[in-house]
Design a protein around this motif. Sequence first.
Motif, PDB file in Angstrom:
ATOM      1  N   ASP A  79     -25.566  23.385  20.028  1.00 10.91           N
ATOM      2  CA  ASP A  79     -25.390  24.368  21.099  1.00 10.91           C
ATOM      3  C   ASP A  79     -24.872  23.703  22.369  1.00 10.91           C
ATOM      4  O   ASP A  79     -23.980  24.237  23.046  1.00 10.91           O
ATOM      5  CB  ASP A  79     -26.718  25.074  21.396  1.00 10.91           C
ATOM      6  N   ASN A  80     -25.420  22.535  22.692  1.00 12.33           N
ATOM      7  CA  ASN A  80     -24.969  21.814  23.885  1.00 12.33           C
ATOM      8  C   ASN A  80     -23.497  21.403  23.747  1.00 12.33           C
ATOM      9  O   ASN A  80     -22.714  21.513  24.706  1.00 12.33           O
ATOM     10  CB  ASN A  80     -25.826  20.574  24.114  1.00 12.33           C
ATOM     11  N   LEU A  81     -23.136  20.919  22.568  1.00 10.87           N
ATOM     12  CA  LEU A  81     -21.749  20.514  22.316  1.00 10.87           C
ATOM     13  C   LEU A  81     -20.792  21.671  22.542  1.00 10.87           C
ATOM     14  O   LEU A  81     -19.785  21.542  23.250  1.00 10.87           O
ATOM     15  CB  LEU A  81     -21.613  19.992  20.879  1.00 10.87           C
ATOM     16  N   PHE A  82     -21.118  22.825  21.961  1.00  9.48           N
ATOM     17  CA  PHE A  82     -20.206  23.957  22.053  1.00  9.48           C
ATOM     18  C   PHE A  82     -20.184  24.557  23.464  1.00  9.48           C
ATOM     19  O   PHE A  82     -19.157  25.089  23.890  1.00  9.48           O
ATOM     20  CB  PHE A  82     -20.552  25.006  21.004  1.00  9.48           C
ATOM     21  N   ALA A  83     -21.285  24.462  24.188  1.00  9.77           N
ATOM     22  CA  ALA A  83     -21.294  24.951  25.564  1.00  9.77           C
ATOM     23  C   ALA A  83     -20.333  24.141  26.427  1.00  9.77           C
ATOM     24  O   ALA A  83     -19.536  24.699  27.208  1.00  9.77           O
ATOM     25  CB  ALA A  83     -22.709  24.886  26.141  1.00  9.77           C
ATOM     26  N   LEU A 186       0.727  34.214  27.403  1.00  7.41           N
ATOM     27  CA  LEU A 186       2.130  34.606  27.496  1.00  7.41           C
ATOM     28  C   LEU A 186       2.338  35.710  28.534  1.00  7.41           C
ATOM     29  O   LEU A 186       3.424  35.832  29.112  1.00  7.41           O
ATOM     30  CB  LEU A 186       2.635  35.052  26.129  1.00  7.41           C
ATOM     31  N   ALA A 187       1.275  36.503  28.786  1.00  9.84           N
ATOM     32  CA  ALA A 187       1.347  37.537  29.818  1.00  9.84           C
ATOM     33  C   ALA A 187       1.039  36.993  31.208  1.00  9.84           C
ATOM     34  O   ALA A 187       1.077  37.738  32.195  1.00  9.84           O
ATOM     35  CB  ALA A 187       0.373  38.663  29.478  1.00  9.84           C
ATOM     36  N   GLY A 188       0.715  35.697  31.288  1.00 10.16           N
ATOM     37  CA  GLY A 188       0.379  35.097  32.575  1.00 10.16           C
ATOM     38  C   GLY A 188      -1.001  35.454  33.069  1.00 10.16           C
ATOM     39  O   GLY A 188      -1.318  35.267  34.249  1.00 10.16           O
ATOM     40  N   ASP A 189      -1.866  35.924  32.163  1.00  8.09           N
ATOM     41  CA  ASP A 189      -3.227  36.353  32.519  1.00  8.09           C
ATOM     42  C   ASP A 189      -4.194  35.190  32.314  1.00  8.09           C
ATOM     43  O   ASP A 189      -4.832  35.072  31.269  1.00  8.09           O
ATOM     44  CB  ASP A 189      -3.617  37.553  31.651  1.00  8.09           C
ATOM     45  N   ALA A 190      -4.323  34.331  33.326  1.00  8.66           N
ATOM     46  CA  ALA A 190      -5.154  33.130  33.199  1.00  8.66           C
ATOM     47  C   ALA A 190      -6.619  33.477  32.987  1.00  8.66           C
ATOM     48  O   ALA A 190      -7.305  32.848  32.173  1.00  8.66           O
ATOM     49  CB  ALA A 190      -4.994  32.247  34.431  1.00  8.66           C
ATOM     50  N   ALA A 191      -7.123  34.485  33.695  1.00  5.48           N
ATOM     51  CA  ALA A 191      -8.527  34.874  33.550  1.00  5.48           C
ATOM     52  C   ALA A 191      -8.787  35.444  32.163  1.00  5.48           C
ATOM     53  O   ALA A 191      -9.817  35.151  31.535  1.00  5.48           O
ATOM     54  CB  ALA A 191      -8.897  35.900  34.619  1.00  5.48           C
ATOM     55  N   GLY A 192      -7.862  36.257  31.671  1.00  2.09           N
ATOM     56  CA  GLY A 192      -8.018  36.802  30.329  1.00  2.09           C
ATOM     57  C   GLY A 192      -7.963  35.730  29.266  1.00  2.09           C
ATOM     58  O   GLY A 192      -8.714  35.764  28.283  1.00  2.09           O
ATOM     59  N   ALA A 193      -7.078  34.746  29.435  1.00  2.00           N
ATOM     60  CA  ALA A 193      -6.976  33.644  28.486  1.00  2.00           C
ATOM     61  C   ALA A 193      -8.254  32.816  28.483  1.00  2.00           C
ATOM     62  O   ALA A 193      -8.738  32.383  27.431  1.00  2.00           O
ATOM     63  CB  ALA A 193      -5.773  32.768  28.840  1.00  2.00           C
ATOM     64  N   GLN A 194      -8.807  32.591  29.671  1.00  2.00           N
ATOM     65  CA  GLN A 194     -10.045  31.827  29.789  1.00  2.00           C
ATOM     66  C   GLN A 194     -11.187  32.550  29.075  1.00  2.00           C
ATOM     67  O   GLN A 194     -11.946  31.928  28.318  1.00  2.00           O
ATOM     68  CB  GLN A 194     -10.371  31.639  31.269  1.00  2.00           C
ATOM     69  N   ALA A 195     -11.305  33.854  29.278  1.00  2.74           N
ATOM     70  CA  ALA A 195     -12.360  34.623  28.620  1.00  2.74           C
ATOM     71  C   ALA A 195     -12.178  34.638  27.111  1.00  2.74           C
ATOM     72  O   ALA A 195     -13.150  34.516  26.347  1.00  2.74           O
ATOM     73  CB  ALA A 195     -12.374  36.052  29.164  1.00  2.74           C
ATOM     74  N   ALA A 196     -10.923  34.756  26.657  1.00  2.00           N
ATOM     75  CA  ALA A 196     -10.656  34.770  25.219  1.00  2.00           C
ATOM     76  C   ALA A 196     -10.991  33.424  24.590  1.00  2.00           C
ATOM     77  O   ALA A 196     -11.503  33.364  23.461  1.00  2.00           O
ATOM     78  CB  ALA A 196      -9.195  35.131  24.968  1.00  2.00           C
ATOM     79  N   MET A 197     -10.726  32.330  25.301  1.00  2.00           N
ATOM     80  CA  MET A 197     -11.051  31.007  24.772  1.00  2.00           C
ATOM     81  C   MET A 197     -12.559  30.818  24.676  1.00  2.00           C
ATOM     82  O   MET A 197     -13.070  30.278  23.681  1.00  2.00           O
ATOM     83  CB  MET A 197     -10.432  29.914  25.640  1.00  2.00           C
ATOM     84  N   LEU A 198     -13.300  31.257  25.685  1.00  2.00           N
ATOM     85  CA  LEU A 198     -14.757  31.161  25.638  1.00  2.00           C
ATOM     86  C   LEU A 198     -15.313  31.939  24.446  1.00  2.00           C
ATOM     87  O   LEU A 198     -16.217  31.467  23.738  1.00  2.00           O
ATOM     88  CB  LEU A 198     -15.369  31.678  26.935  1.00  2.00           C
ATOM     89  N   ALA A 199     -14.771  33.123  24.201  1.00  2.00           N
ATOM     90  CA  ALA A 199     -15.216  33.924  23.066  1.00  2.00           C
ATOM     91  C   ALA A 199     -14.881  33.232  21.746  1.00  2.00           C
ATOM     92  O   ALA A 199     -15.669  33.276  20.785  1.00  2.00           O
ATOM     93  CB  ALA A 199     -14.566  35.306  23.109  1.00  2.00           C
ATOM     94  N   HIS A 200     -13.735  32.578  21.699  1.00  2.00           N
ATOM     95  CA  HIS A 200     -13.305  31.863  20.490  1.00  2.00           C
ATOM     96  C   HIS A 200     -14.256  30.710  20.165  1.00  2.00           C
ATOM     97  O   HIS A 200     -14.686  30.544  19.018  1.00  2.00           O
ATOM     98  CB  HIS A 200     -11.888  31.342  20.717  1.00  2.00           C
ATOM     99  N   VAL A 201     -14.597  29.925  21.160  1.00  2.00           N
ATOM    100  CA  VAL A 201     -15.516  28.798  20.939  1.00  2.00           C
ATOM    101  C   VAL A 201     -16.910  29.311  20.575  1.00  2.00           C
ATOM    102  O   VAL A 201     -17.606  28.726  19.749  1.00  2.00           O
ATOM    103  CB  VAL A 201     -15.549  27.876  22.177  1.00  2.00           C
ATOM    104  N   GLU A 202     -17.316  30.422  21.162  1.00  2.00           N
ATOM    105  CA  GLU A 202     -18.618  31.003  20.826  1.00  2.00           C
ATOM    106  C   GLU A 202     -18.647  31.467  19.363  1.00  2.00           C
ATOM    107  O   GLU A 202     -19.669  31.322  18.678  1.00  2.00           O
ATOM    108  CB  GLU A 202     -18.922  32.174  21.760  1.00  2.00           C
ATOM    109  N   THR A 203     -17.545  32.002  18.873  1.00  2.00           N
ATOM    110  CA  THR A 203     -17.472  32.368  17.453  1.00  2.00           C
ATOM    111  C   THR A 203     -17.694  31.153  16.573  1.00  2.00           C
ATOM    112  O   THR A 203     -18.445  31.203  15.591  1.00  2.00           O
ATOM    113  CB  THR A 203     -16.105  32.998  17.129  1.00  2.00           C
ATOM    114  N   ALA A 204     -17.052  30.051  16.934  1.00  2.00           N
ATOM    115  CA  ALA A 204     -17.221  28.815  16.167  1.00  2.00           C
ATOM    116  C   ALA A 204     -18.672  28.342  16.202  1.00  2.00           C
ATOM    117  O   ALA A 204     -19.223  27.912  15.185  1.00  2.00           O
ATOM    118  CB  ALA A 204     -16.290  27.732  16.706  1.00  2.00           C
ATOM    119  N   ARG A 205     -19.286  28.437  17.360  1.00  2.00           N
ATOM    120  CA  ARG A 205     -20.693  28.027  17.469  1.00  2.00           C
ATOM    121  C   ARG A 205     -21.578  28.856  16.548  1.00  2.00           C
ATOM    122  O   ARG A 205     -22.432  28.329  15.835  1.00  2.00           O
ATOM    123  CB  ARG A 205     -21.179  28.161  18.922  1.00  2.00           C
TER     124      ARG A 205
END
Length: 218
Positions: A79-83, A186-205
């Motif tokens: 959990d610590n690693l993925f956080a 690609l849409a230039g949505d940095a906040a959306g990309a950041q949220a999507a990446m966090l969700a992606h890593v959480e799926t892996a966890r």
Amino acid sequence: MTINASSTVEQIAAHVTAAVRAGQLAPGQRLTEAEFSARLGVSRSSVREAFSRLTADGLLALAPHRGVTVRRLTRGEVDNLFAVRGALEALAVRLATPALSAAPARLAALRRDMDAAAEANDMNGFSDLNARFHALFTETAGNDLLGDTLARLSNSIYWLQFRVMVDRSAVFRTNREHVRIADAVLAGDAAGAQAAMLAHVETARRLIQSLDDDHFAP
């Protein structure tokens, strides 16, 4: 396998890492200097230094009475690693978004290739493309400290063997999240990309934590 004299330690470390990634070395498995020295045709001192480097990176562990083993983490350590990994991956994609949205060709090509690999059920190709997908954000972020830290974290057994440990279909389903990340970038949505990446890593966890207790240290 024959290793050249130059950068011998780095090549031994890369060989061990590749064997872990391929599932040829399992969590908790004991490694010996003599075996790798004979297998690779190198000195035991070079193997010892490579093992030491990989121990410092967190891939291997020095266990009392057992010597060097492929490191297993407790569930809490996972959990610590993925956080930490999630926070850094999210930072990387946020920093990289302006440049990648302005010059989208590489990311767009990676997205197309990952879709094709998933459709073809090509796990090896998909795994390689996935590594390139994540690396693109780190490289483009322009922060050397961030890149170095993510490189060390990527040596975790749970990151390297993700595709080996979890169900094959679950690995391919994560491509939907790659699509969401890429679309936001690609849409230039940095906040959306950041949220999507966090969700992606959480799926892996969650997928890692769904494994049997045998995959983890007590």
